[in-house]
Design a protein around this motif. Structure first.
Motif, mmCIF file in Angstrom:
data_model
loop_
_atom_site.group_PDB
_atom_site.id
_atom_site.type_symbol
_atom_site.label_atom_id
_atom_site.label_comp_id
_atom_site.label_asym_id
_atom_site.label_seq_id
_atom_site.Cartn_x
_atom_site.Cartn_y
_atom_site.Cartn_z
ATOM 1 N N TRP A 1 -23.481 9.753 16.851
ATOM 2 C CA TRP A 1 -23.213 8.345 16.567
ATOM 3 C C TRP A 1 -22.728 7.660 17.848
ATOM 4 C CZ3 TRP A 1 -24.172 6.076 11.837
ATOM 5 C CH2 TRP A 1 -24.468 6.944 10.802
ATOM 6 N N TYR A 2 -23.006 6.358 17.924
ATOM 7 C CA TYR A 2 -22.685 5.604 19.137
ATOM 8 C C TYR A 2 -22.089 4.254 18.754
ATOM 9 C CZ TYR A 2 -25.791 9.035 21.265
ATOM 10 O OH TYR A 2 -26.377 10.214 21.663
ATOM 11 N N VAL A 3 -21.220 3.744 19.619
ATOM 12 C CA VAL A 3 -20.663 2.411 19.437
ATOM 13 C C VAL A 3 -21.444 1.446 20.325
ATOM 14 C CG1 VAL A 3 -18.899 2.770 21.230
ATOM 15 C CG2 VAL A 3 -18.571 0.994 19.502
ATOM 16 N N LEU A 4 -21.747 0.279 19.787
ATOM 17 C CA LEU A 4 -22.493 -0.740 20.528
ATOM 18 C C LEU A 4 -21.500 -1.610 21.305
ATOM 19 C CD1 LEU A 4 -25.239 -2.115 21.080
ATOM 20 C CD2 LEU A 4 -24.790 -3.570 19.078
ATOM 21 N N LEU A 5 -21.513 -1.495 22.629
ATOM 22 C CA LEU A 5 -20.598 -2.263 23.471
ATOM 23 C C LEU A 5 -21.111 -3.675 23.722
ATOM 24 C CD1 LEU A 5 -19.613 0.449 26.121
ATOM 25 C CD2 LEU A 5 -18.467 -0.151 23.985
ATOM 26 N N SER A 6 -22.407 -3.827 23.873
ATOM 27 C CA SER A 6 -22.976 -5.163 24.083
ATOM 28 C C SER A 6 -24.466 -5.126 23.792
ATOM 29 C CB SER A 6 -22.731 -5.667 25.513
ATOM 30 O OG SER A 6 -23.501 -4.943 26.445
ATOM 31 N N LEU A 7 -24.992 -6.259 23.404
ATOM 32 C CA LEU A 7 -26.426 -6.450 23.227
ATOM 33 C C LEU A 7 -26.751 -7.767 23.917
ATOM 34 C CD1 LEU A 7 -29.051 -5.379 21.895
ATOM 35 C CD2 LEU A 7 -28.515 -6.841 19.934
ATOM 36 N N ILE B 1 -14.049 -4.133 23.796
ATOM 37 C CA ILE B 1 -15.372 -3.694 23.344
ATOM 38 C C ILE B 1 -15.834 -4.483 22.126
ATOM 39 C CG2 ILE B 1 -15.006 -1.366 24.234
ATOM 40 C CD1 ILE B 1 -14.551 -0.423 21.381
ATOM 41 N N GLY B 2 -15.010 -5.426 21.675
ATOM 42 C CA GLY B 2 -15.414 -6.247 20.540
ATOM 43 C C GLY B 2 -14.221 -6.874 19.861
ATOM 44 N N ALA C 1 -18.658 6.354 30.176
ATOM 45 C CA ALA C 1 -19.632 7.159 29.425
ATOM 46 C C ALA C 1 -20.775 6.324 28.866
ATOM 47 C CB ALA C 1 -18.920 7.890 28.281
ATOM 48 N N ALA C 2 -20.786 5.009 29.140
ATOM 49 C CA ALA C 2 -21.783 4.125 28.546
ATOM 50 C C ALA C 2 -23.139 4.263 29.232
ATOM 51 C CB ALA C 2 -21.303 2.673 28.616
ATOM 52 N N PHE C 3 -24.192 3.891 28.521
ATOM 53 C CA PHE C 3 -25.545 3.872 29.082
ATOM 54 C C PHE C 3 -26.371 2.836 28.331
ATOM 55 C CE2 PHE C 3 -25.466 7.032 25.724
ATOM 56 C CZ PHE C 3 -26.635 6.796 25.008
ATOM 57 N N LEU C 4 -27.509 2.464 28.912
ATOM 58 C CA LEU C 4 -28.385 1.467 28.316
ATOM 59 C C LEU C 4 -29.422 2.113 27.420
ATOM 60 C CD1 LEU C 4 -29.071 -1.038 31.254
ATOM 61 C CD2 LEU C 4 -27.732 -1.452 29.183
ATOM 62 N N ALA C 5 -29.755 1.400 26.342
ATOM 63 C CA ALA C 5 -30.818 1.821 25.427
ATOM 64 C C ALA C 5 -31.667 0.600 25.091
ATOM 65 C CB ALA C 5 -30.221 2.428 24.157
#
Length: 653
Positions: A272-278, A108-109, A237-241
Motif C-alpha cells: 500500500w502507498y500514500v499519495l503525496l501529490s497528484l 503531506i495533506g 522514500a517517495a517516487f513518481l508513478a
C-alpha cells in the motif's frame, strides 16, 4: 549699624542660595528635556532609515520571503527536503508530536474532522424555542469540539448542544449528556457511510449510519481542518508513478491519524502507498545543452514512426534519423518548423529531467534555436543555483507516492502551530543575477556606464559654466549686473513642462534624440540655482584676500583659481552633490529623449527591468539597492562639505 551693614554685604546676590528642591526640579527638567529631544531625534531617524533598511534586507532574501505575512525581517533560507530522486522539494516545518517532542516535518495533506454522536444512545433530549438559545460557539469538552449554546431555561442558564429542528424549536441535549458519547471522526470517513435516519419522540433525526445496527450519527461539533505531517524519511522514500497507477483507495489508521492508502498497478496487492501529490510535471533541459547538442533535420530523414520512450520518470517521443554518412541514430523530436525538425541525440543528454509545473515555471520567454522558437525560463531555481532551461515535450500528470512502510510516524497538527525551518543566509546571488540579466541587448553595467558618462559630463559642464558666471556676478563690475542676476533667478520660476516641448524640438532639429547629448549639453550653459548658490558663497569671502593677491600681481583668473576656489570647497562639493543627485536619479528627461535600451541610464533601466521582471521582487530590490548606493556613498563622504556649503551660502546677500 556696622554689623548690619556687614551682614548685608555678605548676603549672596546670585541664585546659589536657591532651595535644594528648586535646584533639583531645574536639573530634572533639563534631563527630561534632553530625553524628549533625543527620543524625537531617534524616532525621526528610525522613520527615515526604515525604508532603506527594509530594502537592504529584502535584496538578500528569496522572492517568497519579501512580502510574506507575518514578515520575516532576517534574510533566511527555508529548509527543503527532496522527494526521492525527483526534483520535487517539500518545505520543512517545526511541529510538536503528540508526545510533546519538537521535530521537523513536511506536509503531506490535510484532514477535515467533525464531532459526531449516536443519537439513539443520548438521553435528556429537550425541545426548546430557538429564541431561548444563543448562537453556537465551538467549545472543547473532554477533548472533543462541540457546538455549545446557552439555554435560558426556567431553572437558569444551561450549556446545551442542538441536534435537530422541531418546527420553530430546536431539540437540544445538555453537554454533560454527551460525555463519553461524542467523538471526533474524519469528515470523509463519516460522509462515506450510508445515510440513515431515526424518529425519537416524534422528531426525525437525519445523519449517517453508526457502527452499531440501528444507530444514527448526528453532527454535534464544528468541522475542523488539520494538517497531516510526516518526517523527512517519507519524502526520501517517495517516487513518481503514472497518473492512473493509484487504485483501490482505503482508509487505514497510520501513526496518530488516518490516511487514505492506495494499491499501485503492476505492484503486489499487499503493498500500500500514500499519495503525496497528484500534479502536472514538465520535461525540461538546460538551455545551453539544448543549444549545444541539438541539430536540424528534414522530414525525409526521419523514419516517421516516433514512439514514446521512458527516460527515468518522463516520457518523450523518440524517432530514428538517418545521418549524412548513412548511419542511423535515435533522437528526441523537440519541435519543428514546417518540414524541418529540431532533434536531440537520445543517449547523450545530461540535464533532461521532469519538474513540477508549480516550481517557478511561470510565463516563459521565446528564443530561437536553429531558427525554431523554443520556450524557455531564464530564472529556474535548480537546487542552489538559477539556470536557464528550455521546455520540451508535453506536460504530464504524475502521482508522487511513498510506501506504507515509511509513514508510521505521521500525525495531525493545527496549521497555526507549524513554524518554518529557517536558517540565516544572505542571497548574494540576487545581485549577480539581477545585474547580469540581458535586457534587450544591454545589462545593468550598460546603464551604469551611461549614467556615469552623463554625470561626469554634467559635472564638467556645471563646474565650467557655474564658476565663471557666479564669480562674475559676485565680484566683477558691470552696468546692469543686478538686473541680469534678477533675470537669471526668474528663470527658476518657469515650470519644467513648459520648457520640455520647445527643448525637445530643438534637440530633434539637431538630430540629438536617442543619444546622451540632451542629458548633459545644457550643463555647459549654466544652472540658475547653482549660480545663485555659488555667488552667495563667493560674496562671503573677504575682499581683502583678493586685493592682497592683486597687489602680488595676480590677474582675475589667477585670483579665481588660487584664492577663491581653494576657499570654496564646501560650495563646490555642494554643487557636485546636487549635480550627481539630479542626473543619477533623473527619469523623465531620459524617458523623453531616449528610446534605445543601450542608451538607458540607471533610473530608466531600472524601470525597464521592473517591466520585464515585475514579480521578481528579490531582483528588483537588489537592482534598486545598487542604483542608490552611489548616492548614499557620495553624501556620506561629502556631507560635511555639503552642510557647510549650504550654511555659508546664506551668510551674505
Amino acid at each position: 549699624m556696622t554689623t548690619g551693614s556687614t551682614e548685608k554685604t555678605q548676603r549672596p546676590s546670585t541664585g546659589i542660595g536657591k532651595p535644594p528642591s528648586l535646584r533639583l526640579s531645574m536639573s530634572t527638567g533639563h534631563v527630561l528635556g534632553k530625553i524628549v529631544s533625543y527620543t524625537i531625534l531617534v524616532l525621526g531617524a528610525v522613520v527615515m532609515i526604515f525604508p532603506l533598511f527594509w530594502m537592504l534586507t529584502a535584496s538578500f532574501k528569496p522572492e517568497w520571503q519579501i512580502l510574506t505575512t507575518p514578515p520575516i525581517w532576517i534574510p533566511s533560507e527555508w529548509e527543503q527536503v527532496r522527494a526521492g530522486d525527483t526534483t520535487k522539494q517539500f518545505p520543512m516545518w517545526y511541529a510538536t508530536t503528540p508526545d510533546g517532542n519538537k521535530t521537523t516535518v513536511f506536509e503531506i495533506g490535510t484532514r477535515r474532522y467533525t464531532s459526531v454522536a449516536d443519537v439513539t444512545r443520548i438521553e435528556g433530549l429537550v425541545s426548546v424555542p430557538s429564541g431561548d438559545l444563543t448562537d453556537a460557539k465551538p467549545t472543547t469538552v473532554d477533548g472533543v469540539a462541540l457546538n455549545v449554546r446557552t439555554w435560558k431555561s426556567p431553572d437558569g442558564e444551561r450549556k446545551v448542544v442542538a441536534l435537530a429542528r422541531d418546527g420553530d424549536n430546536l431539540v437540544v441535549v445538555p453537554v454533560e449528556s454527551l460525555e463519553g458519547l461524542s467523538e471526533r471522526r474524519p469528515l470523509d470517513e463519516v460522509n462515506s457511510r450510508d445515510r440513515a435516519n431515526v424518529e425519537i419522540d416524534d422528531v426525525r433525526y437525519t445523519g449517517r449510519a453508526a457502527d452499531e445496527e440501528g444507530g444514527v450519527l448526528v453532527q454535534v461539533g464544528p468541522e475542523t481542518q488539520l494538517d497531516v505531517v510526516a518526517p523527512r524519511e517519507v519524502a526520501e522514500a517517495a517516487f513518481l508513478a503514472d497518473e492512473d497507477a493509484p487504485i483501490d483507495p482505503e482508509f487505514f489508521p497510520i501513526g496518530d491519524t488516518e490516511l487514505e492508502l492506495y494499491r499501485l498497478k503492476d505492484h503486489p496487492e499487499d503493498e500500500w502507498y500514500v499519495l503525496l501529490s497528484l500534479e502536472t510535471w514538465q520535461p525540461i533541459i538546460n538551455l545551453d545543452e539544448l543549444q549545444g547538442k541539438s541539430f536540424m533535420v528534414t522530414a525525409d530523414r526521419l523514419a516517421g514512426n516516433a514512439a514514446p520512450r521512458i527516460f527515468g520518470d518522463l516520457s518523450l517521443p523518440v524517432d530514428v534519423v538517418t545521418l549524412d554518412d548513412g548511419s542511423t541514430q535515435e533522437v528526441i523530436v523537440v519541435d519543428h518548423l514546417e518540414d524541418r525538425y529540431l532533434v536531440l541525440p537520445f543517449d547523450s543528454l545530461d540535464t533532461l529531467r521532469l519538474v513540477p509545473v508549480s516550481s517557478n515555471l511561470g510565463d516563459p520567454f521565446i528564443q530561437r534555436v536553429n531558427e525554431v522558437p523554443i520556450r524557455y525560463i531564464d530564472d529556474y531555481q535548480d537546487a542552489s543555483e538559477q539556470v536557464s532551461v528550455a521546455l520540451i515535450g508535453d506536460r504530464q500528470t504524475k502521482a508522487l507516492v511513498a510506501p506504507q512502510s515509511s509513514i508510521a510516524n505521521v500525525f495531525d497538527v493545527q496549521s497555526r502551530s507549524l513554524k518554518r525551518v529557517l536558517h540565516f543566509r544572505l542571497r548574494y546571488e540576487n545581485y549577480t543575477e539581477a545585474l547580469s540579466k540581458n535586457l534587450g541587448g544591454a545589462t545593468f553595467f550598460t546603464f551604469f556606464k551611461n549614467s556615469a558618462i552623463v554625470v561626469a559630463l554634467n559635472l564638467v559642464g556645471h563646474y565650467f559654466s557655474v564658476i565663471l558666471v557666479a564669480y562674475a556676478f559676485a565680484r566683477l563690475r558691470a552696468p546692469g549686473k543686478n538686473i541680469l542676476f534678477m533675470v537669471l533667478l526668474s528663470t527658476m520660476m518657469l515650470p519644467f513642462p513648459v520648457l520640455l516641448i520647445p527643448t525637445y524640438e530643438i534637440f530633434n532639429s539637431f538630430g540629438m534624440l536617442n543619444t546622451l547629448w540632451p542629458l548633459f549639453i545644457r550643463s555647459f550653459f549654466g544652472n540658475a540655482f547653482l549660480i545663485f548658490l555659488l555667488r552667495q558663497f563667493f560674496m562671503s569671502i573677504p575682499r581683502e584676500l583678493e586685493e592682497a593677491a592683486v597687489i602680488d600681481g595676480a590677474n582675475t583668473l589667477q585670483v579665481l583659481w588660487s584664492v577663491i576656489l581653494p576657499l570654496s570647497k564646501p560650495a563646490l562639493a555642494t554643487i557636485g552633490i546636487f549635480t550627481f543627485w539630479w542626473n543619477w536619479n533623473a527619469f523623465l528627461e531620459p524617458f523623453v529623449y531616449i528610446n534605445s535600451v543601450k542608451n538607458f541610464t540607471v533610473s530608466l533601466g531600472l524601470a525597464f527591468f521592473k517591466g520585464q521582471y515585475v514579480y521578481n521582487f528579490h531582483w528588483l530590490m537588489a537592482a534598486g539597492m545598487v542604483a542608490i548606493i552611489p548616492m548614499i556613498l557620495i553624501f556620506f563622504f561629502a556631507q560635511r562639505y555639503f552642510i557647510e556649503g549650504i550654511q555659508m551660502s546664506g551668510l551674505k546677500g
